[in-house]
Design an enzyme around this catalytic site. Sequence first.
Site, short mmCIF file in Angstrom:
data_model
loop_
_atom_site.label_atom_id
_atom_site.label_comp_id
_atom_site.label_asym_id
_atom_site.label_seq_id
_atom_site.Cartn_x
_atom_site.Cartn_y
_atom_site.Cartn_z
N ASP A 10 56.06 75.31 81.85
CA ASP A 10 55.35 74.44 82.79
C ASP A 10 55.99 74.61 84.15
O ASP A 10 57.22 74.79 84.25
CB ASP A 10 55.42 72.97 82.34
CG ASP A 10 54.25 72.16 82.89
OD1 ASP A 10 53.34 71.82 82.11
OD2 ASP A 10 54.23 71.90 84.12
N LYS A 49 59.16 67.80 84.28
CA LYS A 49 58.64 67.77 82.91
C LYS A 49 59.48 68.65 81.99
O LYS A 49 59.81 68.26 80.87
CB LYS A 49 57.20 68.33 82.89
CG LYS A 49 56.13 67.30 82.86
CD LYS A 49 54.78 67.96 82.57
CE LYS A 49 53.72 66.90 82.42
NZ LYS A 49 52.40 67.43 82.11
N THR A 64 39.62 74.44 78.97
CA THR A 64 38.15 74.47 79.02
C THR A 64 37.75 75.12 80.34
O THR A 64 37.99 74.55 81.41
CB THR A 64 37.60 73.04 78.92
OG1 THR A 64 38.11 72.45 77.72
CG2 THR A 64 36.08 73.04 78.89
N LEU A 79 40.82 68.93 70.09
CA LEU A 79 41.65 67.78 69.68
C LEU A 79 41.27 66.53 70.46
O LEU A 79 40.79 66.60 71.59
CB LEU A 79 43.14 68.08 69.83
CG LEU A 79 43.75 68.36 71.21
CD1 LEU A 79 43.91 67.13 72.06
CD2 LEU A 79 45.10 69.03 71.03
N LYS A 87 32.39 74.88 73.49
CA LYS A 87 33.18 73.73 73.94
C LYS A 87 32.34 72.78 74.80
O LYS A 87 32.32 71.57 74.59
CB LYS A 87 34.41 74.24 74.74
CG LYS A 87 35.23 73.15 75.38
CD LYS A 87 35.88 72.25 74.35
CE LYS A 87 36.46 71.00 74.99
NZ LYS A 87 36.96 70.05 74.02
N GLY A 123 28.89 50.55 74.18
CA GLY A 123 29.99 49.97 74.94
C GLY A 123 29.82 50.19 76.43
O GLY A 123 28.69 50.28 76.92
N GLY A 148 34.36 58.01 79.23
CA GLY A 148 35.21 58.39 80.35
C GLY A 148 36.26 59.34 79.84
O GLY A 148 36.03 60.05 78.87
N CYS A 193 37.89 64.53 79.72
CA CYS A 193 37.05 65.66 79.27
C CYS A 193 35.55 65.45 79.42
O CYS A 193 34.88 66.26 80.07
CB CYS A 193 37.38 65.99 77.82
SG CYS A 193 38.99 66.77 77.65
P1 NAD Z 1 47.12 68.22 81.61
O1 NAD Z 1 46.77 67.94 83.02
O2 NAD Z 1 47.60 67.10 80.74
O3 NAD Z 1 48.23 69.36 81.55
C1 NAD Z 1 48.22 70.50 82.33
C2 NAD Z 1 49.65 70.99 82.45
O4 NAD Z 1 49.64 72.28 83.08
C3 NAD Z 1 50.55 70.10 83.31
O5 NAD Z 1 51.72 69.80 82.61
C4 NAD Z 1 50.84 70.94 84.55
O6 NAD Z 1 52.12 70.68 85.09
C5 NAD Z 1 50.75 72.35 83.97
N1 NAD Z 1 50.49 73.40 84.96
C6 NAD Z 1 49.62 73.40 86.00
N2 NAD Z 1 49.69 74.56 86.67
C7 NAD Z 1 50.64 75.32 86.05
C8 NAD Z 1 51.17 76.63 86.26
N3 NAD Z 1 50.74 77.40 87.27
N4 NAD Z 1 52.11 77.08 85.43
C9 NAD Z 1 52.56 76.32 84.40
N5 NAD Z 1 52.10 75.08 84.15
C10 NAD Z 1 51.14 74.58 84.96
O7 NAD Z 1 45.83 68.90 80.96
P2 NAD Z 1 45.26 68.71 79.48
O8 NAD Z 1 44.64 67.39 79.31
O9 NAD Z 1 46.28 69.18 78.50
O10 NAD Z 1 44.06 69.78 79.52
C11 NAD Z 1 44.29 71.16 79.56
C12 NAD Z 1 42.99 71.87 79.33
O11 NAD Z 1 42.52 71.59 78.00
C13 NAD Z 1 41.86 71.44 80.26
O12 NAD Z 1 41.06 72.54 80.56
C14 NAD Z 1 41.09 70.44 79.42
O13 NAD Z 1 39.73 70.36 79.78
C15 NAD Z 1 41.21 71.02 78.04
N6 NAD Z 1 41.11 70.04 76.95
C16 NAD Z 1 41.73 68.85 77.06
C17 NAD Z 1 41.65 67.94 76.01
C18 NAD Z 1 42.32 66.59 76.10
O14 NAD Z 1 42.05 65.75 75.25
N7 NAD Z 1 43.16 66.33 77.09
C19 NAD Z 1 40.96 68.28 74.84
C20 NAD Z 1 40.37 69.53 74.76
C21 NAD Z 1 40.45 70.41 75.82
#
Ligand code: NAD
Length: 462
Positions: free
Chosen positions: A30, A35, A122, A173, A236, A285, A289, A292
């Site tokens: 990261d 973090k 995504t 997930l 997706k 409801g 929100g 995603c």
């Molecule tokens: P998030 O914002 O929680 O995490 C993203 C992470 O990437 C952060 O920790 C950030 O510091 C890191 N990051 C950003 N730029 C970086 C770089 N250049 N190098 C290294 N790390 C970097 O995002 P998330 O909720 O985990 O979602 C990630 C992807 O998965 C998105 O595309 C989202 O649409 C998809 N997704 C999310 C969920 C969900 O429930 N949150 C479910 C399915 C899919």
Amino acid sequence: MRVCVIGTGYVGLVTGTCLAHIGHHVICVDNNEEKVKLMKSGQSPIFEPGLSELMSSASASGNLEFTADLAAGVAHGEILFIAVGTPPLPTGESDTRYVEAVARGIGAHLDGDYKVLVNKSTVPIGSGDWVRRIVLDGLAERQKPESSEGATGEEVVAKTVAQFDVVSNPEFLREGCAIFDTFNPDRIVLGSNSQRAMDMMIQLYGPIVDRSFAENPSLPPVPVVITDISSAEMIKYAANAFLATKISFINEVANICDRVGADVTQVAKGIGLDSRIGDKFLQAGIGWGGSCFPKDVSALVHTADDYGYEAHLLKAAVAVNEHQRLIAIEKLQQVLKILKGKTVGLLGLTFKPDTDDLRDAPSLNLIENLNRLGAKVKAYDPIVSQTGMRHGLSGVLVETDPERLADSCDALVLVTDWEQFRNLDYEKMAKLMNHPVMIDGRNFLDKKVLEAAGFQYVGIGR
Ligand code: NAD
């Protein structure tokens, strides 16, 4: 296998930790140094049930490491996951700048060994080829390497070009049960045109596919859906768009129920027993929100626009949701009339229970609009109140317990269906309020119990 997961948010950290737990050697990267420091010290930067424990055991086994050094992660991984955020732009399309930065960075550090690059984020349809091009751009930007064999930059680039493939592996997930979902997925989707990459992905997921880590190991293997890259990316968006539309559908039915005197919870039960419909995602409801659904539906509408098609149904699902996000205000106005000068308490702030995620949570709309109408807003949330996390929160007083929340309120709105809200001391809370009104924004509470406790109970579509 040697895995690198880039981006340690809700998806990346869970994926990396679970892959380490099933025996792979995972380095999570990261670019947020704070973090990384936290994770190295054994703490999870997010609240996700069971994650801290799994991180500890995987780290202790030596299978899970954390770094901010992308070069080290790329050198380590034979499979490189891109799991950074793809938030929405104001236009509705997906902001792919983080994916782009990672892809370019991977290109800058590829070393000639064969690697599989996995789009777990995504990403808009067509991103597979786009990521490939950005990686190649990153490679091309490299200086002439200092190689003892005297290889030129072009030679390294040419050698490396043939040495990576891109796979789309969308994530399904759910926050709040992300670890369960990772070990017990309904399906695994893999999109690629490379058999070599596909074979490696199937090997990677083998222990999950054969349910070695599943709650019920005797179930048949997890279905693996193998597609081309664009279809995997589309799966997706289509999945999230369908689920969001299903919720908008039942919310629309609820609004009609409200007018004709029917009860949407009974209607949902009656239609949900039809196996063609199913009972999931039929809880009326205050609208969908989170991080995603809103962004993914908007991005799909935007993609359709780009290709000359107007996505009427998806636009309607969004419009119904925008109205629904304000339904609690309508109901408060029906009961209290003037909201100016009133105090409204929100039970729950996060977009769903068992997470600390506030991204695009309906509570944020409510706070903004109640403030606009002159109401004072207080809130209690089991996670936000305890951890003191206040990201992006303004215009709301976060209380430390439900009774302090109820004190002097003119109404409460149940915003998030946290399990612990079922058994609060509602009798005591009602006595502390100016007007014991409960707008149950999730049709979650027992109307009879609330009424016996002294509340005027108002549900959605009941
Ligand atoms: P998030 O914002 O929680 O995490 C993203 C992470 O990437 C952060 O920790 C950030 O510091 C890191 N990051 C950003 N730029 C970086 C770089 N250049 N190098 C290294 N790390 C970097 O995002 P998330 O909720 O985990 O979602 C990630 C992807 O998965 C998105 O595309 C989202 O649409 C998809 N997704 C999310 C969920 C969900 O429930 N949150 C479910 C399915 C899919």
